[in-house]
Design a protein around this motif. Structure first.
Motif, PDB file in Angstrom:
ATOM      1  N   GLY A   1       0.686  -1.347  -0.023  1.00  0.00           N
ATOM      2  CA  GLY A   1       0.086   0.060  -0.092  1.00  0.00           C
ATOM      3  C   GLY A   1       0.995   1.282   0.089  1.00  0.00           C
ATOM      4  O   GLY A   1       0.075   2.468   0.345  1.00  0.00           O
ATOM      5  N   LEU A   2       2.185   1.119  -0.042  1.00  0.00           N
ATOM      6  CA  LEU A   2       2.920   2.417  -0.003  1.00  0.00           C
ATOM      7  C   LEU A   2       2.702   3.377  -1.086  1.00  0.00           C
ATOM      8  O   LEU A   2       2.587   4.353  -0.888  1.00  0.00           O
ATOM      9  N   ARG A   3       2.604   2.791  -2.441  1.00  0.00           N
ATOM     10  CA  ARG A   3       2.439   3.711  -3.626  1.00  0.00           C
ATOM     11  C   ARG A   3       1.197   4.343  -3.674  1.00  0.00           C
ATOM     12  O   ARG A   3       1.215   5.676  -3.746  1.00  0.00           O
ATOM     13  N   PRO A   4       0.218   3.765  -3.314  1.00  0.00           N
ATOM     14  CA  PRO A   4      -1.321   4.607  -3.226  1.00  0.00           C
ATOM     15  C   PRO A   4      -1.209   5.592  -2.318  1.00  0.00           C
ATOM     16  O   PRO A   4      -1.767   6.763  -2.450  1.00  0.00           O
ATOM     17  N   ARG A   5      -0.569   5.412  -1.164  1.00  0.00           N
ATOM     18  CA  ARG A   5      -0.691   6.113   0.117  1.00  0.00           C
ATOM     19  C   ARG A   5       0.323   7.502  -0.261  1.00  0.00           C
ATOM     20  O   ARG A   5      -0.127   8.566  -0.034  1.00  0.00           O
ATOM     21  N   LEU A   6       1.295   7.224  -0.914  1.00  0.00           N
ATOM     22  CA  LEU A   6       2.249   8.329  -1.402  1.00  0.00           C
ATOM     23  C   LEU A   6       1.520   9.295  -2.451  1.00  0.00           C
ATOM     24  O   LEU A   6       1.602  10.432  -2.374  1.00  0.00           O
ATOM     25  N   LEU A   7       0.979   8.791  -3.415  1.00  0.00           N
ATOM     26  CA  LEU A   7       0.124   9.530  -4.445  1.00  0.00           C
ATOM     27  C   LEU A   7      -0.956  10.039  -3.809  1.00  0.00           C
ATOM     28  O   LEU A   7      -1.359  11.275  -4.011  1.00  0.00           O
ATOM     29  N   ALA A   8      -1.770   9.454  -2.904  1.00  0.00           N
ATOM     30  CA  ALA A   8      -2.910  10.316  -2.273  1.00  0.00           C
ATOM     31  C   ALA A   8      -2.130  11.536  -1.362  1.00  0.00           C
ATOM     32  O   ALA A   8      -2.864  12.592  -1.457  1.00  0.00           O
ATOM     33  N   ALA A   9      -1.122  11.435  -0.683  1.00  0.00           N
ATOM     34  CA  ALA A   9      -0.624  12.437   0.180  1.00  0.00           C
ATOM     35  C   ALA A   9      -0.292  13.562  -0.806  1.00  0.00           C
ATOM     36  O   ALA A   9      -0.191  14.600  -0.338  1.00  0.00           O
ATOM     37  N   ALA A  10       0.409  13.299  -1.990  1.00  0.00           N
ATOM     38  CA  ALA A  10       0.858  14.221  -2.863  1.00  0.00           C
ATOM     39  C   ALA A  10      -0.340  14.916  -3.292  1.00  0.00           C
ATOM     40  O   ALA A  10      -0.188  16.268  -3.653  1.00  0.00           O
ATOM     41  N   ARG A  11      -1.300  14.497  -3.772  1.00  0.00           N
ATOM     42  CA  ARG A  11      -2.573  15.259  -4.119  1.00  0.00           C
ATOM     43  C   ARG A  11      -3.511  15.764  -2.906  1.00  0.00           C
ATOM     44  O   ARG A  11      -4.336  16.641  -3.326  1.00  0.00           O
ATOM     45  N   ARG A  12      -3.209  15.474  -1.747  1.00  0.00           N
ATOM     46  CA  ARG A  12      -4.144  16.056  -0.696  1.00  0.00           C
ATOM     47  C   ARG A  12      -3.714  17.522  -0.566  1.00  0.00           C
ATOM     48  O   ARG A  12      -2.478  17.941  -0.467  1.00  0.00           O
ATOM     49  N   PRO A  13      -4.700  18.440  -0.488  1.00  0.00           N
ATOM     50  CA  PRO A  13      -4.332  19.970  -0.452  1.00  0.00           C
ATOM     51  C   PRO A  13      -3.833  20.461   0.950  1.00  0.00           C
ATOM     52  O   PRO A  13      -4.275  19.700   1.871  1.00  0.00           O
ATOM     53  N   SER A  14      -3.244  21.296   1.224  1.00  0.00           N
ATOM     54  CA  SER A  14      -2.708  22.033   2.358  1.00  0.00           C
ATOM     55  C   SER A  14      -3.915  22.733   3.156  1.00  0.00           C
ATOM     56  O   SER A  14      -4.839  23.213   2.603  1.00  0.00           O
ATOM     57  N   PRO A  15      -3.846  22.658   4.471  1.00  0.00           N
ATOM     58  CA  PRO A  15      -5.088  23.238   5.122  1.00  0.00           C
ATOM     59  C   PRO A  15      -4.807  24.939   4.934  1.00  0.00           C
ATOM     60  O   PRO A  15      -3.790  25.533   4.771  1.00  0.00           O
ATOM     61  N   ARG A  16      -6.022  25.678   4.465  1.00  0.00           N
ATOM     62  CA  ARG A  16      -6.107  27.153   4.359  1.00  0.00           C
ATOM     63  C   ARG A  16      -6.369  27.689   5.569  1.00  0.00           C
ATOM     64  O   ARG A  16      -7.360  27.323   6.340  1.00  0.00           O
TER      65      ARG A  16
ATOM     66  N   ALA B   1       7.147  14.603  -0.256  1.00  0.00           N
ATOM     67  CA  ALA B   1       8.168  14.895  -1.408  1.00  0.00           C
ATOM     68  C   ALA B   1       9.467  14.412  -0.796  1.00  0.00           C
ATOM     69  O   ALA B   1      10.204  13.921  -1.706  1.00  0.00           O
ATOM     70  N   ARG B   2       9.831  14.432   0.417  1.00  0.00           N
ATOM     71  CA  ARG B   2      11.321  13.546   0.695  1.00  0.00           C
ATOM     72  C   ARG B   2      10.895  12.171   0.532  1.00  0.00           C
ATOM     73  O   ARG B   2      12.122  11.587   0.090  1.00  0.00           O
ATOM     74  N   MET B   3      10.045  11.459   0.861  1.00  0.00           N
ATOM     75  CA  MET B   3       9.787  10.139   0.499  1.00  0.00           C
ATOM     76  C   MET B   3      10.195   9.940  -1.053  1.00  0.00           C
ATOM     77  O   MET B   3      10.897   8.757  -1.365  1.00  0.00           O
ATOM     78  N   LEU B   4       9.584  10.700  -1.581  1.00  0.00           N
ATOM     79  CA  LEU B   4       9.383  10.496  -3.397  1.00  0.00           C
ATOM     80  C   LEU B   4      11.000  10.773  -3.788  1.00  0.00           C
ATOM     81  O   LEU B   4      11.481   9.886  -4.734  1.00  0.00           O
TER      82      LEU B   4
END
Length: 322
Positions: A60-75, A129-132
């Motif tokens: 499950g590492l790849r789906p979690r990394l992609l989901a975290a990269a697409r998740r927007p930062s809190p405004r 980003a650091r993980m990728l």
């Protein structure tokens, strides 16, 4: 040019140089101890990195990394109009002009980006980003290591194929030599059989000669041969044996030979071929004359003999009476 060659040590360590540059670097490497040390270290590092990627990542590492990269930062949340505290006079404060929400968000995000730029390099990045970036470095090292392993494997397989061909050729030569040795042994065995048979015949002749010479009525007769040489005969009627030998006969070609005949009332009959003379003397021939045989003759015939004389006798001698 030397500085450029120093820079090729990394590509050379993983066999990534074209042939022309590989040849130049090989010549440079013979005289540069520093490059030799660097190449050895790089190859060891590539080998360790190649071994480090042997563990498969979690499913499950790849789906979690992609989901975290697409998740927007809190405004940041903006205060709403009318949220200000009431004044003591009970009158609401006049509404304050608010900038357009889009402008406010751009201003705040601009400040945020300014703060991130003010931070040092490597700060402000999220862990995805650091993980990728780490995974990309590991994959690059693994590709380098696997490339080196593949090149070494191709070289090893080529060397094994050449060694197998040399071994097969050596085995074939050994098989041919064994076959020649077997053929030579068979020929030697045939020669040994012939020698044994000749020894047996000679032993038989020697026994007959001994009996003949020991007979009381043995008589020796010598006659000249017309073509040259002398014939010697020993006859014993009681032993029933005639010994014939000769000396000084002219040599004949391989296709011709001397043949001995016994002559009686029924005409001449073959009594044997004379062997090739050794030292000018033919081997003794022992025959059994019949009661009516009166003469002995010698002719030149084909090398294998003839059932009837084909030439005139070169020797014609009477046998002694009983």
């Amino acid at each position: 040019m030397d500085d450029d060659l120093h820079a090729l040590s990394g590509a050379y360590a993983v066999d990534a140089l074209p042939y022309a540059e590989w040849t130049l670097f090989e010549e440079h490497l013979r005289g540069c101890a520093g490059c030799g040390t660097e190449v050895r270290r790089l190859r060891e590092t590539a080998a360790r990195l190649a071994g480090a990627v042997g563990v498969n990542p979690p499913p499950g590492l790849r789906p979690r990394l992609l989901a975290a990269a697409r998740r927007p930062s809190p405004r940041p949340m903006l205060p709403l109009l009318g949220d200000a505290p009431a004044r003591g006079d009970g009158l609401a404060p006049p509404p304050v002009a608010r900038p357009w929400a889009g402008e406010e968000r751009r201003r705040k995000w601009g400040q945020g980006w300014g703060r991130r730029r003010e931070q040092g390099p490597g700060q402000g990045r999220g862990w995805p980003a650091r993980m990728l970036a780490g995974l990309a470095a590991v994959c690059a090292a693994a590709a380098v290591g696997l490339g080196a392993v593949a090149v070494d494997a191709r070289r090893d397989s080529g060397g094994l194929a050449a060694e197998s061909r040399r071994l097969a050729e050596a085995n074939q030569r050994l098989s041919d030599a064994n076959q020649r040795l077997s053929d030579a042994n068979q020929r030697l065995a045939g020669v040994n059989r012939q020698v044994a048979e000749a020894s047996q015949r000679l032993a038989g002749v020697n026994r007959q000669v001994a009996v003949l010479l020991a007979a009381s009525d043995a008589r020796t007769v010598r006659r000249p041969v017309a073509s040259g040489g002398t014939a010697t005969m020993v006859v014993s009627r009681s032993a029933g044996r005639l010994l014939f030998t000769s000396s000084g006969l002219p040599s004949l070609p391989e296709s011709r030979g001397y043949e001995l005949w016994l002559m009686g009332p029924g005409g001449p009959r073959p009594a044997g071929l004379l062997g090739r003379a050794e030292g000018g003397v033919t081997a003794p021939v022992v025959v059994t004359p019949l009661r009516g045989d009166e003469r002995v003759a010698l002719t030149v015939e084909p090398a294998r003999g003839s059932p009837r004389p084909t030439t005139d006798p070169i020797l014609l001698a009477d046998l002694p009476a009983a």
